[in-house]
Scaffold this motif. Structure first.
Motif, PDB file in Angstrom:
ATOM      1  N   TRP A 107      32.574  48.841  43.505  1.00 29.10           N
ATOM      2  CA  TRP A 107      33.251  47.547  43.601  1.00 29.10           C
ATOM      3  C   TRP A 107      32.703  46.732  44.767  1.00 29.10           C
ATOM      4  O   TRP A 107      32.448  45.529  44.639  1.00 29.10           O
ATOM      5  CB  TRP A 107      34.759  47.729  43.760  1.00 29.10           C
ATOM      6  N   ALA A 111      31.174  43.034  44.258  1.00 27.82           N
ATOM      7  CA  ALA A 111      31.823  41.906  44.937  1.00 27.82           C
ATOM      8  C   ALA A 111      30.881  41.256  45.938  1.00 27.82           C
ATOM      9  O   ALA A 111      30.937  40.030  46.150  1.00 27.82           O
ATOM     10  CB  ALA A 111      33.104  42.380  45.625  1.00 27.82           C
ATOM     11  N   GLY A 130      32.361  43.994  37.076  1.00 28.37           N
ATOM     12  CA  GLY A 130      33.502  43.827  37.971  1.00 28.37           C
ATOM     13  C   GLY A 130      34.838  43.948  37.276  1.00 28.37           C
ATOM     14  O   GLY A 130      35.807  44.468  37.848  1.00 28.37           O
ATOM     15  N   VAL A 144      40.089  39.249  45.095  1.00 26.31           N
ATOM     16  CA  VAL A 144      39.629  38.219  44.169  1.00 26.31           C
ATOM     17  C   VAL A 144      40.367  36.909  44.421  1.00 26.31           C
ATOM     18  O   VAL A 144      39.781  35.825  44.323  1.00 26.31           O
ATOM     19  CB  VAL A 144      39.800  38.692  42.709  1.00 26.31           C
TER      20      VAL A 144
END
Length: 241
Positions: A107, A111, A130, A144
């Motif tokens: 992740w 990101a 993602g 997010v």
């Protein structure tokens, strides 16, 4: 699979004429090799198998296995090359529902690519990877949410594209509905943004939602539709009767 070998394989599979067409179509200034997406799918599948994860050691430290570390390193090297097909393959290498290892490094890598987004094809392939990491750990939605106020258009867009699984979920679970409402509030904050890609992302999210919850889609459009671009309103309501 070393980064040099991976890039060499991509170059060997390229088509100069197709590369020129892709450069004209995508417009982002980077190298294009002209490799078809089915070929990239084949590379991704083969290389994931080559670097398949080893089972985690019970009672051992929570660290990426050597195989996952190698895959993460390859994915980052492909991304850093700034070759169109290499960046797409970087995302494909990390696209799967579950990892035997702790998936936090996966992740974190995905990101970390978001600020580099500058074209829809690469951004959308990375978003697919993602999405699976968000479904695996929805607490990542807190991160997010910070993207929604970014000055970078593609980061703001990513907040909606990364969360596309939520309008598609059939579940009426309260937590899922709360998450859906939360993301709709992000979309509502975007409606006054006239950027085409932002408007398209709002419409995409609502169009998917309309397949599961047409009432919620109608309510959103009734409240915010007047502030959306006409093409986005039409796209959002395409499946409403």
């Amino acid at each position: 699979m070393s980064p040099d070998d991976a890039i060499a394989a991509l170059r060997a599979a390229g088509d100069p004429q197709k590369a020129a067409e892709m450069a004209a179509y995508h417009k982002a200034s980077r190298t294009y090799l002209g490799v078809a997406n089915p070929v990239l799918d084949g590379f991704g599948k083969a290389w994931r198998a080559e670097m398949a994860e080893t089972p985690p050691q019970i009672g051992g430290p929570v660290l990426p296995s050597p195989s996952l570390s190698a895959r993460l390193d390859l994915a980052q090297s492909l991304w850093d090359s700034d070759i169109h097909e290499a960046r797409i393959l970087a995302a494909k290498l990390l696209t799967q529902a579950r990892f035997n290892d702790e998936d936090a490094p996966v992740w974190s890598l995905i990101a970390g690519w978001v600020p580099d987004f500058d074209a829809w094809a690469i951004a959308d392939h990375a978003a697919i990877a993602g999405q699976k990491r968000l479904l695996a750990d929805p607490s990542r939605l807190d991160e997010v949410e910070t993207w929604t106020t970014s000055p970078h258009i593609w980061t703001r867009r990513a907040a909606l594209v990364f969360t596309l699984p939520w309008p598609r979920l059939k579940s009426s679970n309260e937590n899922q509905l709360a998450t859906r409402s939360r993301i709709l509030s992000w979309a509502a904050g975007y409606v006054s943004d006239s950027n085409w890609f932002i408007q398209k992302a709002i419409a995409w999210w609502l169009r998917e939602l309309s397949k599961r919850d047409p009432a919620a889609t109608r309510a959103f459009l009734a409240q915010h539709g007047a502030d959306m671009k006409a093409f986005a309103r039409r796209e959002a309501g395409r499946y409403l009767t």
